[in-house]
Scaffold this motif. Structure first.
Motif, short mmCIF file in Angstrom:
data_model
loop_
_atom_site.label_atom_id
_atom_site.label_comp_id
_atom_site.label_asym_id
_atom_site.label_seq_id
_atom_site.Cartn_x
_atom_site.Cartn_y
_atom_site.Cartn_z
N PHE A 188 36.35 -16.88 -24.75
CA PHE A 188 35.05 -16.63 -24.12
C PHE A 188 34.76 -17.58 -22.96
O PHE A 188 33.97 -17.26 -22.09
CB PHE A 188 33.93 -16.70 -25.17
CG PHE A 188 33.82 -15.45 -26.00
CD1 PHE A 188 33.05 -14.39 -25.56
CD2 PHE A 188 34.50 -15.34 -27.20
CE1 PHE A 188 32.96 -13.22 -26.32
CE2 PHE A 188 34.41 -14.18 -27.96
CZ PHE A 188 33.63 -13.11 -27.53
N SER A 189 35.38 -18.77 -22.95
CA SER A 189 35.16 -19.71 -21.83
C SER A 189 35.58 -19.09 -20.51
O SER A 189 34.87 -19.16 -19.50
CB SER A 189 35.93 -21.01 -22.08
OG SER A 189 35.35 -21.74 -23.12
N ARG A 190 36.77 -18.49 -20.48
CA ARG A 190 37.26 -17.87 -19.25
C ARG A 190 36.34 -16.75 -18.80
O ARG A 190 36.01 -16.63 -17.61
CB ARG A 190 38.68 -17.36 -19.45
CG ARG A 190 39.72 -18.45 -19.59
CD ARG A 190 41.13 -17.86 -19.51
NE ARG A 190 41.40 -16.97 -20.66
CZ ARG A 190 41.96 -17.35 -21.78
NH1 ARG A 190 42.30 -18.63 -21.94
NH2 ARG A 190 42.20 -16.49 -22.76
N LYS A 191 35.93 -15.90 -19.76
CA LYS A 191 35.08 -14.77 -19.41
C LYS A 191 33.71 -15.23 -18.93
O LYS A 191 33.15 -14.70 -17.96
CB LYS A 191 34.93 -13.84 -20.61
CG LYS A 191 36.21 -13.14 -21.01
CD LYS A 191 35.99 -12.26 -22.23
CE LYS A 191 37.30 -11.57 -22.65
NZ LYS A 191 37.10 -10.73 -23.85
N LEU A 192 33.14 -16.25 -19.60
CA LEU A 192 31.82 -16.75 -19.22
C LEU A 192 31.85 -17.41 -17.84
O LEU A 192 30.92 -17.26 -17.06
CB LEU A 192 31.32 -17.74 -20.27
CG LEU A 192 30.86 -17.13 -21.59
CD1 LEU A 192 30.70 -18.21 -22.66
CD2 LEU A 192 29.56 -16.37 -21.40
N SER A 251 27.61 -13.80 -24.09
CA SER A 251 27.03 -14.93 -24.81
C SER A 251 26.72 -14.55 -26.25
O SER A 251 27.05 -15.29 -27.20
CB SER A 251 25.75 -15.39 -24.10
OG SER A 251 25.09 -16.38 -24.84
N GLU A 252 26.11 -13.39 -26.43
CA GLU A 252 25.76 -12.95 -27.78
C GLU A 252 27.02 -12.60 -28.60
O GLU A 252 27.07 -12.87 -29.80
CB GLU A 252 24.82 -11.75 -27.71
CG GLU A 252 23.40 -12.13 -27.31
CD GLU A 252 22.80 -13.18 -28.23
OE1 GLU A 252 22.73 -12.92 -29.46
OE2 GLU A 252 22.44 -14.26 -27.74
N GLN A 253 27.99 -11.99 -27.96
CA GLN A 253 29.23 -11.69 -28.66
C GLN A 253 29.88 -12.97 -29.18
O GLN A 253 30.34 -13.04 -30.33
CB GLN A 253 30.21 -10.96 -27.72
CG GLN A 253 29.86 -9.51 -27.47
CD GLN A 253 30.78 -8.87 -26.44
OE1 GLN A 253 31.50 -9.56 -25.72
NE2 GLN A 253 30.74 -7.55 -26.37
N SER A 254 29.90 -13.99 -28.33
CA SER A 254 30.48 -15.27 -28.73
C SER A 254 29.73 -15.86 -29.92
O SER A 254 30.35 -16.33 -30.89
CB SER A 254 30.44 -16.24 -27.54
OG SER A 254 30.88 -17.52 -27.91
#
Length: 599
Positions: A188-192, A251-254
């Motif tokens: 998720f870091s890369r996607k965010l 964000s919510e998925q994470s």
């Protein structure tokens, strides 16, 4: 430099964080207090889980009154300690973030204003505003979020140590899902980071449309183009919405994935631990304490995930900010070391060539010109002939690619930029005023103390004192953004008063009356005559009637000098000048030279 759809920054996350943190380092004492608060708060989670075990086993099961007193006091003391030191950590860290942002915003604005005009010609004002306001604000989250991340990491380490100490078997089932936590962070870091960058670009594009629309509202209304501009705004606003919604979704998925991982661990522990309690191999207090510790373990992990989101958003803003601060191709204007404080002697322009970055042909192609002290030199020619480009080279707004310009026998680059530009007074057709008082606009940029009498004398010489006296607060009247409360002629007279107060040895007039009506032009011509008296002047004019009495008229076309000389001589030797003259004075065979009131 355009905002573009992709960042040109190649800095990695570690380098970006290092650059961000460099703005927090001057506040070491405040950071130390925040770190102390973090170190005290971090182990409170494990201590709370331990107190739960005591409360269940010693108080609820053994019914030990003394233990009840101790646990009650310990819980109150622990929560008080945690609250006080969390306040210290949060207050000092967040306030330090604001101080760091102040410093960063100052550095960014200072960097921008010292960049050459070429940068602003290639950039959109709205984009620059977005970087100064929105992107810089994101960076303020970087250190507080990092500290929160570290604090929660220490909490996690303490709780992991406690659950292992409490029961290794339970710890195995509780921690078996930890690799999934690491995967969630990385994925998720890369996607965010990517969607954060996209969101900031969309916010910048929206700011550009907003700034252009509000600044150009008169043109929009003149062309009844409100619906067109509203359509543009809605398009960019919707793009901003889409990227923002996608960011919320990620964000919510994470967060939900983290909750599922935590629930999986709790289920495994409850099943395994419950069986052991039933078999009599584990006390209920130990199981409850373990479940409490496990719940506390995954809460800080979720907060670490939230902090990571803020860090990624900060990094996306940092990319765009440091793209300007650190870009090697963006060089601030530099001057020489010589102070230009002597009288004007001579200006020599020698074989100058200049082409704009987006130009397909030279704007100036081999220009040579000499201006002597006391001369009034006019430059005329059709639109696009290079007149304004030529005078923009004199204060070094742009640099020629070939040739050189000498002032009093020295290259312009030998002089300090401040002394060179103070040496020149520029009055252009764009009479720009700041949202300040009349006095503040006239005295703008003065390097010495001035009194009100000097300002009023300059205004009188510019034929501005009369209308200023009729304003609601006289010289203390605010003129509005870009002087919106004044007419075109009034604004121009204030800029002339500004030049008179500056008292420059060399005066440059760039079509100073082209945008005025006949009556305003007549008054402004009188003001300009006072400004040019006993002063070397270079005058660009579209209307030949304003330059017929110049000592010399220079005729330009397609970036070249076609001819130069007095008016009558040019009529005979320069067909281009004769054609321009006949187009403007077609109603008569000849026009007498203008009187004292013209250039």
């Amino acid at each position: 430099m355009s905002d573009g759809k992709k960042s040109m920054t190649n800095l990695g996350s570690r380098q970006l964080l290092k650059r961000c943190l460099s703005y927090f380092l001057p506040f070491k004492k405040r950071l130390a207090l925040a770190v102390v608060g973090m170190l005290v708060v971090a182990p409170c989670g494990a201590a709370s889980a331990w107190l739960v075990k005591l409360a269940v086993d010693d108080v609820l099961i053994r019914k030990d009154v003394q233990a009840l007193k101790l646990v009650t006091i310990a819980i109150f003391a622990l929560m008080t300690l945690k609250g006080v030191f969390r306040f210290i950590q949060t207050y000092y860290m967040n306030s330090t973030g604001l101080m760091a942002i102040e410093a960063l915003r100052n550095d960014l604005y200072e960097r921008m204003v010292y960049l050459p005009l070429r940068f602003f010609n290639e950039s959109q004002v709205g984009m620059l505003m977005s970087r100064l306001l929105n992107d810089v604000s994101l960076i303020s989250q970087s250190l507080p979020s990092m500290v929160m991340f570290v604090r929660e990491l220490f909490t996690v380490i303490g709780l992991i140590g406690y659950v292992i100490y409490l029961d290794r078997g339970l710890a195995f089932w509780g921690l078996i899902v930890m690799p999934m936590v690491v995967w969630v962070f990385k994925a998720f870091s890369r996607k965010l980071r990517k969607i954060g960058r996209k969101t900031q670009i969309n916010a910048s594009d929206l700011t550009v449309v907003l700034q252009e629309g509000l600044s150009g509202i008169r043109v929009i209304k003149a062309f009844a183009a409100e619906s067109i501009e509203v359509g543009k705004f809605k398009t960019e606003n919707h793009n901003f919405l889409k990227s923002s919604v996608k960011r919320i979704r990620l964000s919510e998925q994470s967060s939900r994935v983290m909750e599922i991982v935590g629930a999986m661990a709790a289920a495994l522990v409850l099943w395994y631990g419950g069986m052991r309690v039933i078999d009599g191999n584990l006390t209920p207090g130990a199981l409850l304490s373990f479940l409490t510790a496990l719940a506390m373990l995954y809460e800080p992990i979720k907060r670490m995930n939230s902090a990571n989101m803020d860090i990624q958003a900060a990094l996306s803003g940092a990319e765009r900010v440091f793209e300007i601060l650190d870009a090697p191709d963006l060089k601030v204007e530099t001057g020489g070391t010589e102070e230009l404080d002597e009288p004007f002697q001579e200006l020599s322009i020698e074989d100058i060539r200049f082409t704009y970055a987006e130009g397909n042909r030279p704007a100036l192609d081999g220009i040579s010109l000499r201006v002597r002290a006391g001369e009034r030199v006019a430059i005329v020619g059709p639109s696009g002939s290079g007149k304004t480009t030529l005078v923009n080279l004199l204060p070094r707004f742009f640099e020629p690619q070939e040739g050189r310009i000498l002032l009093n026998g020295r290259a312009l680059s030998d002089y300090t930029l401040s002394s060179l530009r103070r040496f020149m007074g520029i009055v252009s057709q764009d009479a720009f005023l700041f949202n300040d008082t009349v006095s503040g606009n006239i005295a703008y940029g003065m390097q010495r103390r001035w009194d009100q009498r000097e300002i009023e004398d300059a205004a009188r010489a510019a034929y501005a004192h009369e209308f200023i006296s009729e304003l609601p607060a006289g010289y203390g009247t605010l003129v509005g953004e870009r002087g919106v409360k004044l007419s075109g002629g009034q604004k121009q007279r204030l800029t002339i008063a500004r030049a008179i107060l500056k008292n420059p040895p060399l005066l440059i007039l760039d079509e100073a009356t082209s945008a005025l009506d006949t009556e305003s032009e007549r008054i402004v011509q009188l003001a300009l005559e006072n400004l040019m008296r006993n002063r070397t002047s270079i005058v660009i004019a579209h209307r030949l009637s304003t330059v017929l009495t110049a000592d010399r008229i220079v005729v330009m076309e397609n970036g070249r000098v076609r001819a130069q000389g007095p008016h009558k001589e040019l009529l005979d030797i320069c067909p281009l000048y004769a054609r321009l003259y006949s187009m403007q004075f077609a109603e008569s065979d000849s026009v007498e030279a203008p009187d004292h009131g013209t250039l």
